[in-house]
Design a protein around this motif. Structure first.
Motif, PDB file in Angstrom:
ATOM      1  N   ALA A 242       0.831  -1.204   0.000  1.00 12.93           N
ATOM      2  CA  ALA A 242       0.000   0.000   0.000  1.00 12.93           C
ATOM      3  C   ALA A 242       0.865   1.253   0.000  1.00 12.93           C
ATOM      4  O   ALA A 242       0.551   2.226  -0.685  1.00 12.93           O
ATOM      5  CB  ALA A 242      -0.925  -0.002   1.217  1.00 12.93           C
ATOM      6  N   GLU A 394     -10.401  -9.638   8.062  1.00 14.21           N
ATOM      7  CA  GLU A 394      -9.244  -9.079   8.751  1.00 14.21           C
ATOM      8  C   GLU A 394      -8.177 -10.149   8.861  1.00 14.21           C
ATOM      9  O   GLU A 394      -8.479 -11.312   9.111  1.00 14.21           O
ATOM     10  CB  GLU A 394      -9.641  -8.653  10.166  1.00 14.21           C
ATOM     11  CG  GLU A 394     -10.380  -7.363  10.236  1.00 14.21           C
ATOM     12  CD  GLU A 394     -10.579  -6.956  11.679  1.00 14.21           C
ATOM     13  OE1 GLU A 394     -11.099  -7.802  12.445  1.00 14.21           O
ATOM     14  OE2 GLU A 394     -10.228  -5.834  12.029  1.00 14.21           O
ATOM     15  N   GLY A 412     -17.080  -5.288  10.488  1.00 16.08           N
ATOM     16  CA  GLY A 412     -15.814  -4.877   9.906  1.00 16.08           C
ATOM     17  C   GLY A 412     -15.855  -4.843   8.385  1.00 16.08           C
ATOM     18  O   GLY A 412     -16.867  -4.526   7.778  1.00 16.08           O
ATOM     19  N   VAL A 413     -14.720  -5.178   7.823  1.00 14.04           N
ATOM     20  CA  VAL A 413     -14.566  -5.094   6.373  1.00 14.04           C
ATOM     21  C   VAL A 413     -15.606  -5.950   5.677  1.00 14.04           C
ATOM     22  O   VAL A 413     -16.169  -5.574   4.661  1.00 14.04           O
ATOM     23  CB  VAL A 413     -13.159  -5.576   5.988  1.00 14.04           C
ATOM     24  CG1 VAL A 413     -12.989  -5.527   4.489  1.00 14.04           C
ATOM     25  CG2 VAL A 413     -12.122  -4.720   6.644  1.00 14.04           C
ATOM     26  N   ARG A 417     -17.865  -4.888   2.528  1.00 13.23           N
ATOM     27  CA  ARG A 417     -17.706  -5.467   1.201  1.00 13.23           C
ATOM     28  C   ARG A 417     -18.857  -6.398   0.884  1.00 13.23           C
ATOM     29  O   ARG A 417     -19.387  -6.386  -0.203  1.00 13.23           O
ATOM     30  CB  ARG A 417     -16.401  -6.247   1.129  1.00 13.23           C
ATOM     31  CG  ARG A 417     -15.194  -5.424   1.403  1.00 13.23           C
ATOM     32  CD  ARG A 417     -14.645  -4.820   0.129  1.00 13.23           C
ATOM     33  NE  ARG A 417     -13.589  -3.874   0.415  1.00 13.23           N
ATOM     34  CZ  ARG A 417     -12.348  -4.214   0.646  1.00 13.23           C
ATOM     35  NH1 ARG A 417     -12.006  -5.467   0.622  1.00 13.23           N
ATOM     36  NH2 ARG A 417     -11.434  -3.305   0.890  1.00 13.23           N
TER      37      ARG A 417
ATOM     38  N   LYS B 119      -2.784   5.799   3.043  1.00  8.61           N
ATOM     39  CA  LYS B 119      -3.922   4.887   3.108  1.00  8.61           C
ATOM     40  C   LYS B 119      -3.456   3.442   3.027  1.00  8.61           C
ATOM     41  O   LYS B 119      -2.612   3.107   2.206  1.00  8.61           O
ATOM     42  CB  LYS B 119      -4.870   5.160   1.942  1.00  8.61           C
ATOM     43  CG  LYS B 119      -5.512   6.520   2.035  1.00  8.61           C
ATOM     44  CD  LYS B 119      -6.543   6.704   0.949  1.00  8.61           C
ATOM     45  CE  LYS B 119      -7.226   8.052   1.134  1.00  8.61           C
ATOM     46  NZ  LYS B 119      -8.286   8.268   0.174  1.00  8.61           N
ATOM     47  N   LEU B 120      -4.012   2.623   3.876  1.00  5.32           N
ATOM     48  CA  LEU B 120      -3.665   1.206   3.857  1.00  5.32           C
ATOM     49  C   LEU B 120      -4.855   0.430   3.323  1.00  5.32           C
ATOM     50  O   LEU B 120      -5.782   0.098   4.055  1.00  5.32           O
ATOM     51  CB  LEU B 120      -3.278   0.738   5.249  1.00  5.32           C
ATOM     52  CG  LEU B 120      -1.922   1.280   5.680  1.00  5.32           C
ATOM     53  CD1 LEU B 120      -1.640   0.974   7.112  1.00  5.32           C
ATOM     54  CD2 LEU B 120      -0.828   0.703   4.801  1.00  5.32           C
ATOM     55  N   GLU B 121      -4.799   0.167   2.049  1.00  6.08           N
ATOM     56  CA  GLU B 121      -5.917  -0.487   1.396  1.00  6.08           C
ATOM     57  C   GLU B 121      -6.082  -1.921   1.892  1.00  6.08           C
ATOM     58  O   GLU B 121      -5.103  -2.624   2.098  1.00  6.08           O
ATOM     59  CB  GLU B 121      -5.676  -0.483  -0.106  1.00  6.08           C
ATOM     60  CG  GLU B 121      -6.935  -0.231  -0.883  1.00  6.08           C
ATOM     61  CD  GLU B 121      -6.624   0.449  -2.204  1.00  6.08           C
ATOM     62  OE1 GLU B 121      -6.918  -0.144  -3.218  1.00  6.08           O
ATOM     63  OE2 GLU B 121      -6.065   1.560  -2.176  1.00  6.08           O
ATOM     64  N   GLY B 122      -7.328  -2.309   2.069  1.00 11.55           N
ATOM     65  CA  GLY B 122      -7.598  -3.694   2.435  1.00 11.55           C
ATOM     66  C   GLY B 122      -7.390  -4.003   3.905  1.00 11.55           C
ATOM     67  O   GLY B 122      -7.447  -5.158   4.299  1.00 11.55           O
ATOM     68  N   MET B 123      -7.131  -2.987   4.721  1.00 10.77           N
ATOM     69  CA  MET B 123      -6.969  -3.242   6.153  1.00 10.77           C
ATOM     70  C   MET B 123      -8.057  -2.506   6.928  1.00 10.77           C
ATOM     71  O   MET B 123      -8.522  -1.457   6.506  1.00 10.77           O
ATOM     72  CB  MET B 123      -5.619  -2.729   6.648  1.00 10.77           C
ATOM     73  CG  MET B 123      -4.443  -3.492   6.126  1.00 10.77           C
ATOM     74  SD  MET B 123      -2.973  -3.028   7.067  1.00 10.77           S
ATOM     75  CE  MET B 123      -1.698  -3.570   5.959  1.00 10.77           C
ATOM     76  N   THR B 124      -8.408  -3.068   8.065  1.00  9.59           N
ATOM     77  CA  THR B 124      -9.271  -2.331   8.962  1.00  9.59           C
ATOM     78  C   THR B 124      -8.386  -1.387   9.780  1.00  9.59           C
ATOM     79  O   THR B 124      -7.169  -1.508   9.774  1.00  9.59           O
ATOM     80  CB  THR B 124     -10.010  -3.267   9.920  1.00  9.59           C
ATOM     81  OG1 THR B 124      -9.034  -3.978  10.668  1.00  9.59           O
ATOM     82  CG2 THR B 124     -10.881  -4.250   9.171  1.00  9.59           C
ATOM     83  N   ARG B 126      -7.942  -1.266  12.939  1.00  8.92           N
ATOM     84  CA  ARG B 126      -7.092  -1.892  13.962  1.00  8.92           C
ATOM     85  C   ARG B 126      -5.958  -2.690  13.347  1.00  8.92           C
ATOM     86  O   ARG B 126      -4.880  -2.790  13.929  1.00  8.92           O
ATOM     87  CB  ARG B 126      -7.918  -2.727  14.935  1.00  8.92           C
ATOM     88  CG  ARG B 126      -8.710  -3.849  14.317  1.00  8.92           C
ATOM     89  CD  ARG B 126      -9.422  -4.593  15.428  1.00  8.92           C
ATOM     90  NE  ARG B 126     -10.019  -5.811  14.903  1.00  8.92           N
ATOM     91  CZ  ARG B 126     -10.615  -6.707  15.650  1.00  8.92           C
ATOM     92  NH1 ARG B 126     -10.697  -6.537  16.941  1.00  8.92           N
ATOM     93  NH2 ARG B 126     -11.139  -7.777  15.121  1.00  8.92           N
ATOM     94  N   GLU B 127      -6.178  -3.244  12.143  1.00 10.27           N
ATOM     95  CA  GLU B 127      -5.060  -3.895  11.463  1.00 10.27           C
ATOM     96  C   GLU B 127      -3.978  -2.868  11.159  1.00 10.27           C
ATOM     97  O   GLU B 127      -2.791  -3.123  11.360  1.00 10.27           O
ATOM     98  CB  GLU B 127      -5.528  -4.495  10.139  1.00 10.27           C
ATOM     99  CG  GLU B 127      -6.030  -5.902  10.200  1.00 10.27           C
ATOM    100  CD  GLU B 127      -6.400  -6.396   8.808  1.00 10.27           C
ATOM    101  OE1 GLU B 127      -7.458  -5.986   8.299  1.00 10.27           O
ATOM    102  OE2 GLU B 127      -5.628  -7.161   8.235  1.00 10.27           O
ATOM    103  N   ARG B 176     -13.031  -1.472  13.553  1.00  9.94           N
ATOM    104  CA  ARG B 176     -13.239  -2.493  12.522  1.00  9.94           C
ATOM    105  C   ARG B 176     -13.703  -1.911  11.189  1.00  9.94           C
ATOM    106  O   ARG B 176     -14.140  -2.631  10.305  1.00  9.94           O
ATOM    107  CB  ARG B 176     -14.237  -3.529  13.032  1.00  9.94           C
ATOM    108  CG  ARG B 176     -13.669  -4.308  14.218  1.00  9.94           C
ATOM    109  CD  ARG B 176     -14.735  -5.075  14.946  1.00  9.94           C
ATOM    110  NE  ARG B 176     -15.135  -6.252  14.208  1.00  9.94           N
ATOM    111  CZ  ARG B 176     -14.541  -7.428  14.330  1.00  9.94           C
ATOM    112  NH1 ARG B 176     -13.545  -7.577  15.151  1.00  9.94           N
ATOM    113  NH2 ARG B 176     -14.944  -8.457  13.639  1.00  9.94           N
ATOM    114  N   GLN B 177     -13.580  -0.603  11.060  1.00  9.82           N
ATOM    115  CA  GLN B 177     -13.880   0.027   9.773  1.00  9.82           C
ATOM    116  C   GLN B 177     -12.701  -0.169   8.834  1.00  9.82           C
ATOM    117  O   GLN B 177     -11.559  -0.211   9.269  1.00  9.82           O
ATOM    118  CB  GLN B 177     -14.076   1.536   9.964  1.00  9.82           C
ATOM    119  CG  GLN B 177     -15.300   1.917  10.754  1.00  9.82           C
ATOM    120  CD  GLN B 177     -16.549   1.805   9.917  1.00  9.82           C
ATOM    121  OE1 GLN B 177     -16.575   2.236   8.781  1.00  9.82           O
ATOM    122  NE2 GLN B 177     -17.574   1.200  10.478  1.00  9.82           N
ATOM    123  N   PRO B 178     -12.968  -0.237   7.516  1.00  9.83           N
ATOM    124  CA  PRO B 178     -11.839  -0.246   6.585  1.00  9.83           C
ATOM    125  C   PRO B 178     -11.022   1.040   6.743  1.00  9.83           C
ATOM    126  O   PRO B 178     -11.596   2.127   6.852  1.00  9.83           O
ATOM    127  CB  PRO B 178     -12.506  -0.298   5.214  1.00  9.83           C
ATOM    128  CG  PRO B 178     -13.866  -0.840   5.466  1.00  9.83           C
ATOM    129  CD  PRO B 178     -14.257  -0.398   6.838  1.00  9.83           C
TER     130      PRO B 178
END
Lengths: 423, 284
Positions: A242, A394, A412-413, A417, B119-124, B126-127, B176-178
């Protein structure tokens, strides 16, 4: 996600899947049913099917490897075929009967040599390019693929050059039980449709053993890669993909991480090559054809970048597309002579000239392969640029997440999605 | 070092020596965390940093201001290792870190953020936060297989830290949001929170409130103050004058790549050279 819950709570597992996953699962189930039907009715030779399945597994392995490079870290590697070839030649040099250097050794040594060769070449190409921007690796790897192929072609004193290496034993040759297992298994006759007997004999058992081997390789690679993907290690790789500067600013040695990811991917590709050598029992420089690289890229894009399962799925689909058109030739002759079907002939405006030309265009498998692959790429890019099974959960080390939170199906994600997918 | 030791410097020297021997102990560290000396960077004919010299003392919030093009971001990039200086030195806790790799500087306790949130795509969220902690055992590949227990233990601890710090920043509802679906201001908060997980000695913030609405900007200021009270040293670039004047002391003013003056917010506000620099005058 082969959790224990799959076994204890199948319905809950199904409910936990995203719509994409259900779609792919349904598609796979349908494909299995169709293939079984084709085999039981004698249209598709089971032994040949196993051979194709082996090829699928091989492409699946290469896609897994590329996914670990491009899907995780964003490394653009255009020399998949070269690392595949290094694996294949590493195996062949140690085991082939006409190998100029070693030959006739236990396949385990071939496996080791294949992996070592690919690791060395990966490090050698990684040292100058991985410190630079991603584009440089792409360009260098494109050149590397040709260099490796030409070296193998021209250095006949090591590789037997364009003759290729022949007389490669099956992988399990020399193993206690497995080496003689196919001979000892009985011949089985299956007759589903009266008059059409499907015979499963020595060649079938032998291919089945090959398939077992590729499944073992796949399972091993998949389990290692999945664990790595969900770990803090994988998280650093995803950060690099990223935004590499961010990873650096947070104290991660990005060069070292990129190198690990690159070498890991190349090892998995070499594993595919080792398998290929023992499947085909013959390798030549033509096996390093660069189009393999692009088929593997299609597989990873189709499966969804960053998704291990997607990569495996993509590998099998690509083989189906590559090999499927060949079956058109095996269709019952009646179908071909009646193409286009009779009712079209009756239409007044179709002249005999057109009828004469149409079949030759429609049934030639070579062009059809390319057409289908092209069509597939266009369709993915237009309708699902993120691939069929993009990663949607996740990725956190499993025992670090609360069980009760993890079980909650929509959050979450996934919620985001998954919701998009349903609309 | 060649000076003859007087009573005062003798004790200083002894504490410095002690600091070198036990780098983990905050109380015995030297007072100056970051020393920037004659730092120079040229891009072709443009001199972006022109012999800039300043210090950041431990326990301060030092502001770095200056008109557009004064070289603030260049200096940040030089300090954090993203640019290699043409001349000059950067010292972190007395160690020369000039021109070494950014990750090594970060490992030595200097963490920076970026002007535009990454921006960290594909992560929530907390990730994305979990990247912050340093020296995680799970970041070495072989330990994933040889010591999965230790990896899991650390990940659990990190996860607890993430939850705690998100709560402190009052953004735990975003966990836990993207990471790409939150507002720009929230991204800045996440960046700051993540940087804190790296447990920096000194934190470089590049325009922490640029493009952030006033409410969130106040929240960010509160967080910076709170973290400062907990012992983190800050060096921050900011264009929002009221924000930086209320937060930072001392303030270093840059103009055309070199340090124009350094002083308290009051001194900076009343200094004529500063006003001239901002109004584009006085350039001889």
């Amino acid at each position: 996600m082969a959790d224990v819950s799959t076994l204890t709570d199948p319905r809950g597992y199904w409910g936990d899947l995203t719509s994409e996953e259900r779609g792919v699962a349904g598609f796979l189930a349908a494909a299995v049913l169709v293939l079984l039907a084709l085999m039981l009715t004698g249209v598709l030779n089971p032994t040949y099917f196993l051979f194709l399945f082996g090829l699928g597994g091989m492409f699946g392995l290469m896609s897994l490897g590329l996914n670990a490079q491009w899907g995780y870290t964003g490394l653009i590697n255009f020399s998949v075929a070269a690392f595949f070839g290094l694996g294949a030649y590493g195996a062949a040099i140690m085991t082939a009967s006409n190998s100029p250097i070693a030959g006739d050794m236990n396949p385990i040594f071939g496996l080791v040599l294949g992996l070592i060769l690919s690791a060395i070449v990966a490090i050698a190409i990684g040292i100058p390019t991985l410190r630079l921007r991603a584009d440089y690796l792409a360009i260098a790897s494109l050149g590397l693929a040709e260099v490796v192929r030409l070296i193998i072609l021209n250095e006949g004193q090591w590789t037997a050059g364009s003759q290729g290496l022949r007389g490669i034993p099956a992988f399990f040759e020399g193993w206690p039980v497995l080496s003689t297992l196919p001979e000892t298994l009985p011949q089985v006759n299956i007759e589903v449709i009266p008059g059409r007997v499907v015979t499963l004999g020595f060649p079938f058992w032998r291919q089945l053993l090959n398939v077992t081997l590729v499944l073992t390789f796949m399972a091993g690679a998949y389990l290692v890669l999945r664990r790595a993907h969900r770990s803090p290690w994988g998280r650093v790789l995803r950060t690099i993909r990223a935004d590499e500067d961010l990873a650096k600013a947070l104290g991660k040695n990005t060069y070292f991480f990129k190198m690990q990811s690159f070498v890991l991917g190349c090892l998995v590709m070499a594993l595919a090559g080792v398998f290929f050598a023992h499947l085909q029992l013959f390798v030549n420089p033509g096996n390093l054809d660069p189009t393999t690289t692009f088929y593997v890229w299609v597989a990873v894009i189709l499966g969804g970048a960053g998704s291990n399962r997607g990569a495996l799925f993509g590998g099998f689909v690509v083989v189906a597309i590559r090999e499927g058109p060949r079956f058109i030739e095996q269709l019952p002759p009646a179908f071909l002579t009646e193409f286009p079907p009779g009712f079209l002939r009756d239409l007044a405006f179709i002249t005999d000239d057109v009828l004469f030309e149409l079949p030759s265009i429609a049934i030639s498998p070579g062009p059809l392969q390319l057409l289908l692959v092209g069509l597939l790429i266009v369709l993915i890019m237009r309708f699902r640029p993120e691939g069929m099974l993009p990663p949607q959960r996740e990725l956190i080390w499993p025992d670090a997440v609360d069980e009760n939170v993890r079980k909650r199906p929509d959050s979450g994600v996934r919620e985001q999605r998954g919701g998009d997918g349903d609309e | 070092m060649s000076e003859s030791p007087t009573e005062g410097t003798a004790t200083d020297a002894s504490t410095e020596r002690a600091a070198e021997e036990t780098p983990g102990d905050d109380e015995e560290r030297s007072e100056i965390v970051l020393e920037v000396e004659n730092l120079r960077k040229e891009f072709g004919a443009l001199v972006a940093a022109d012999d800039a010299t300043f210090d950041v003392e431990r326990g301060t919030i030092t502001g770095l201001i200056g008109p557009n093009g004064a070289g603030k971001s260049t200096i940040f990039n030089l300090i954090s290792g993203f640019y290699e200086p043409d001349a000059g030195t950067v010292r972190l806790n007395g160690d020369d870190v000039t021109g070494i790799e950014p990750y090594k500087i970060a490992n030595k306790g200097l963490i920076r953020t970026f002007q535009t949130p990454r921006k960290l795509e594909g992560m929530t969220v907390r990730e994305a936060m979990l990247i912050g902690p340093q020296r995680q055992p799970g970041e070495s590949f072989h330990k994933l297989f040889t010591a999965p227990g230790a990896v899991g233990e650390r990940e659990r601890a990190n996860m607890a830290d993430v939850e705690r710090i998100l709560e402190e920043f009052e953004i735990d509802h975003l966990a836990r949001q993207p990471a790409t679906d939150i507002s720009g201001g929230q991204m800045k908060l996440v960046e700051l929170a993540r940087a804190m997980l790296a447990e920096p000695e000194i934190l470089l913030l590049d325009e922490p409130v640029a493009g952030v609405n006033p409410t969130l900007a106040n929240k960010l200021a509160d967080q910076i103050r709170r973290l400062h009270e907990q012992g983190t040293t800050f060096l921050l670039i900011e264009h929002d004058m009221s924000f930086i004047m209320s937060l930072a002391d001392p303030i270093v003013v840059l103009d055309q790549g070199s340090v124009l003056m350094e002083g308290t917010p009051g001194e900076v506000r009343t200094d004529e050279r500063v006003a001239d620099a901002y109004l584009g005058g006085g350039g001889v």
